[in-house]
Design a protein around this motif. Structure first.
Motif, short mmCIF file in Angstrom:
data_model
loop_
_atom_site.label_atom_id
_atom_site.label_comp_id
_atom_site.label_asym_id
_atom_site.label_seq_id
_atom_site.Cartn_x
_atom_site.Cartn_y
_atom_site.Cartn_z
N ASP A 172 0.85 -1.19 0.00
CA ASP A 172 0.00 0.00 0.00
C ASP A 172 0.88 1.25 0.00
OD1 ASP A 172 -2.21 -1.62 0.08
OD2 ASP A 172 -2.53 -1.38 2.23
N ASP A 173 0.36 2.32 -0.54
CA ASP A 173 1.04 3.62 -0.64
C ASP A 173 2.11 3.67 -1.72
OD1 ASP A 173 -0.55 4.63 1.40
OD2 ASP A 173 0.95 4.28 2.95
N PHE A 174 2.20 2.66 -2.57
CA PHE A 174 3.10 2.68 -3.71
C PHE A 174 2.32 2.33 -4.96
CE2 PHE A 174 5.91 2.09 -0.16
CZ PHE A 174 7.03 2.85 -0.49
N THR A 175 2.77 2.84 -6.10
CA THR A 175 2.09 2.57 -7.36
C THR A 175 3.10 2.10 -8.40
OG1 THR A 175 0.70 3.49 -9.11
CG2 THR A 175 2.27 4.99 -8.11
N GLY A 176 2.64 1.29 -9.32
CA GLY A 176 3.46 0.84 -10.43
C GLY A 176 3.22 1.66 -11.68
N PHE A 177 2.48 2.78 -11.54
CA PHE A 177 2.20 3.66 -12.68
C PHE A 177 3.21 4.80 -12.71
CE2 PHE A 177 0.19 7.60 -14.20
CZ PHE A 177 0.02 7.26 -15.53
N ASN A 178 3.78 5.01 -13.87
CA ASN A 178 4.82 6.01 -14.06
C ASN A 178 4.43 6.90 -15.23
OD1 ASN A 178 7.18 7.18 -15.31
ND2 ASN A 178 8.48 5.67 -14.33
N PHE A 179 4.26 8.20 -14.98
CA PHE A 179 4.05 9.17 -16.06
C PHE A 179 5.33 9.95 -16.22
CE2 PHE A 179 3.14 13.47 -17.51
CZ PHE A 179 2.57 13.19 -18.74
N GLY A 180 5.83 10.01 -17.44
CA GLY A 180 7.10 10.69 -17.65
C GLY A 180 7.16 11.47 -18.93
N ILE A 181 8.27 12.14 -19.10
CA ILE A 181 8.60 12.88 -20.31
C ILE A 181 9.84 12.21 -20.89
CG2 ILE A 181 9.31 15.10 -21.26
CD1 ILE A 181 6.46 15.07 -20.14
N ALA A 182 9.79 11.91 -22.18
CA ALA A 182 10.90 11.24 -22.85
C ALA A 182 11.51 12.14 -23.91
CB ALA A 182 10.43 9.93 -23.48
N ALA A 183 12.81 12.05 -24.08
CA ALA A 183 13.51 12.80 -25.12
C ALA A 183 14.67 11.96 -25.63
CB ALA A 183 14.03 14.12 -24.56
N GLY A 184 14.97 12.12 -26.91
CA GLY A 184 16.06 11.33 -27.45
C GLY A 184 16.45 11.73 -28.86
N LEU A 185 17.24 10.86 -29.45
CA LEU A 185 17.76 11.05 -30.81
C LEU A 185 17.53 9.77 -31.60
CD1 LEU A 185 21.24 12.56 -29.86
CD2 LEU A 185 19.21 13.83 -30.59
N GLY A 186 17.36 9.91 -32.90
CA GLY A 186 17.20 8.75 -33.75
C GLY A 186 17.88 8.95 -35.09
N TYR A 187 18.11 7.84 -35.75
CA TYR A 187 18.69 7.91 -37.09
C TYR A 187 18.08 6.80 -37.94
CZ TYR A 187 21.95 8.46 -40.90
OH TYR A 187 22.48 8.68 -42.14
N ASP A 188 17.59 7.17 -39.13
CA ASP A 188 17.06 6.21 -40.09
C ASP A 188 18.18 5.88 -41.08
OD1 ASP A 188 14.71 6.71 -38.77
OD2 ASP A 188 13.71 7.71 -40.43
N PHE A 189 18.74 4.68 -40.95
CA PHE A 189 19.83 4.26 -41.83
C PHE A 189 19.34 4.05 -43.25
CE2 PHE A 189 21.27 3.01 -37.61
CZ PHE A 189 22.53 3.57 -37.60
N THR A 190 18.16 3.46 -43.38
CA THR A 190 17.51 3.25 -44.67
C THR A 190 16.04 3.56 -44.47
OG1 THR A 190 16.92 0.93 -44.28
CG2 THR A 190 19.14 1.36 -45.19
N GLU A 191 15.25 3.35 -45.49
CA GLU A 191 13.81 3.53 -45.39
C GLU A 191 13.18 2.53 -44.42
OE1 GLU A 191 10.30 2.96 -48.52
OE2 GLU A 191 11.72 4.53 -49.12
N LYS A 192 13.84 1.42 -44.18
CA LYS A 192 13.32 0.36 -43.33
C LYS A 192 13.99 0.23 -41.96
CE LYS A 192 10.68 -1.59 -46.57
NZ LYS A 192 9.27 -1.70 -46.46
N PHE A 193 15.26 0.55 -41.85
CA PHE A 193 16.04 0.27 -40.65
C PHE A 193 16.38 1.57 -39.90
CE2 PHE A 193 20.15 -0.70 -38.54
CZ PHE A 193 19.69 -1.68 -37.67
N LEU A 194 16.16 1.58 -38.56
CA LEU A 194 16.42 2.76 -37.75
C LEU A 194 17.04 2.39 -36.42
CD1 LEU A 194 14.00 3.16 -35.31
CD2 LEU A 194 12.65 3.28 -37.37
N ALA A 195 17.62 3.38 -35.77
CA ALA A 195 18.17 3.22 -34.42
C ALA A 195 17.78 4.46 -33.62
CB ALA A 195 19.69 3.07 -34.46
N GLU A 196 17.62 4.28 -32.30
CA GLU A 196 17.28 5.42 -31.48
C GLU A 196 17.73 5.21 -30.04
OE1 GLU A 196 13.11 5.86 -32.19
OE2 GLU A 196 12.57 4.05 -31.12
N ILE A 197 17.92 6.32 -29.36
CA ILE A 197 18.23 6.32 -27.94
C ILE A 197 17.30 7.35 -27.30
CG2 ILE A 197 20.14 7.96 -28.24
CD1 ILE A 197 21.49 6.53 -25.83
N ARG A 198 16.66 6.95 -26.21
CA ARG A 198 15.67 7.83 -25.58
C ARG A 198 15.73 7.68 -24.06
NH1 ARG A 198 11.08 5.59 -27.26
NH2 ARG A 198 11.52 6.31 -29.34
#
Length: 168
Positions: A112-138
Motif C-alpha cells: 500500500d502507498d506505492f504505485t506501479g504507474f509512471n508518467f514521464g517525459i521522454a527525449a532522445g535522438l534517432g537515425y534512419d539508416f535506410t527507409e526500413k532500418f532505424l536506431a534510437e536512444i531515448r
C-alpha cells in the motif's frame, strides 16, 4: 481502468497491423534507474534489461512525425509495459530529435502507498539508416511520485532505451 488500458492496447495493435506503411517492430537495451529520497537521504540503483515492441509512424508535415509505441520490457524479472508517444523532428537527412510523454506500467507487487504507474517525459535522438532500418536512444524521466502515501518520501524510476527498429 484495466478494461480501458486493454482496449487501448487492442486498438493500437489493430491500427498498426492494418496500416500499409509506417508500422514497425523495435527492441534493444532497457535500463531502469531508480531513485528514492527520504528525509534528505537519497539512494539509487540501476538495472539493465531488454524491450521489444511495435510502433506506428504518422507523418505530420514537413519534417515532423508522430510515433506512438507499445513496448514490453523485462528488468531483473520485473515486467514493464512502456507506452511512449513521441514527436519526431528530422533536422537532417535521416537524423531526428524526439520528445513526448511516456507511460510506464510496472507489474511488480507493491505494498500500500506505492504505485506501479509512471508518467514521464521522454527525449532522445534517432537515425534512419535506410527507409526500413532505424536506431534510437531515448531517456524517460518520471514526473509523478511512485509513493502515494503521506510521508516525506519520493520514489522514481527513469528509463533509458537504446534500440533498433524495422519498418514494414
Amino acid at each position: 481502468m484495466k478494461n480501458l488500458f486493454l482496449s487501448m492496447i487492442a486498438l493500437f495493435t489493430m491500427s498498426a497491423l492494418n496500416a500499409q506503411s509506417g508500422f514497425g517492430v523495435n527492441g534493444g537495451l532497457l535500463m531502469g534507474m531508480g531513485k528514492s529520497d527520504y528525509m534528505g537521504h537519497s539512494s539509487s540503483d540501476s538495472e539493465a534489461g531488454f524491450y521489444v515492441g511495435v510502433f506506428k509512424q504518422f507523418p505530420l508535415g514537413e519534417g515532423f512525425e508522430l510515433q506512438p509505441a507499445l513496448n514490453a520490457g523485462l528488468i531483473n524479472d520485473v515486467f514493464l509495459l512502456q507506452i511512449p508517444v513521441i514527436f519526431k523532428y528530422y533536422v537532417a537527412e535521416g537524423f531526428n530529435i524526439q520528445a513526448g510523454p511516456q507511460l510506464l506500467f510496472d507489474f511488480e507487487d507493491y505494498p500500500d502507498d506505492f504505485t506501479g504507474f509512471n508518467f514521464g517525459i521522454a527525449a532522445g535522438l534517432g537515425y534512419d539508416f535506410t527507409e526500413k532500418f532505424l536506431a534510437e536512444i531515448r531517456y524517460g524521466l518520471q514526473v509523478n511520485n511512485g509513493y502515494t502515501g503521506d510521508a516525506d518520501y519520493s520514489l522514481k524510476l527513469n528509463t533509458l532505451n537504446l534500440g533498433v527498429g524495422y519498418k514494414f
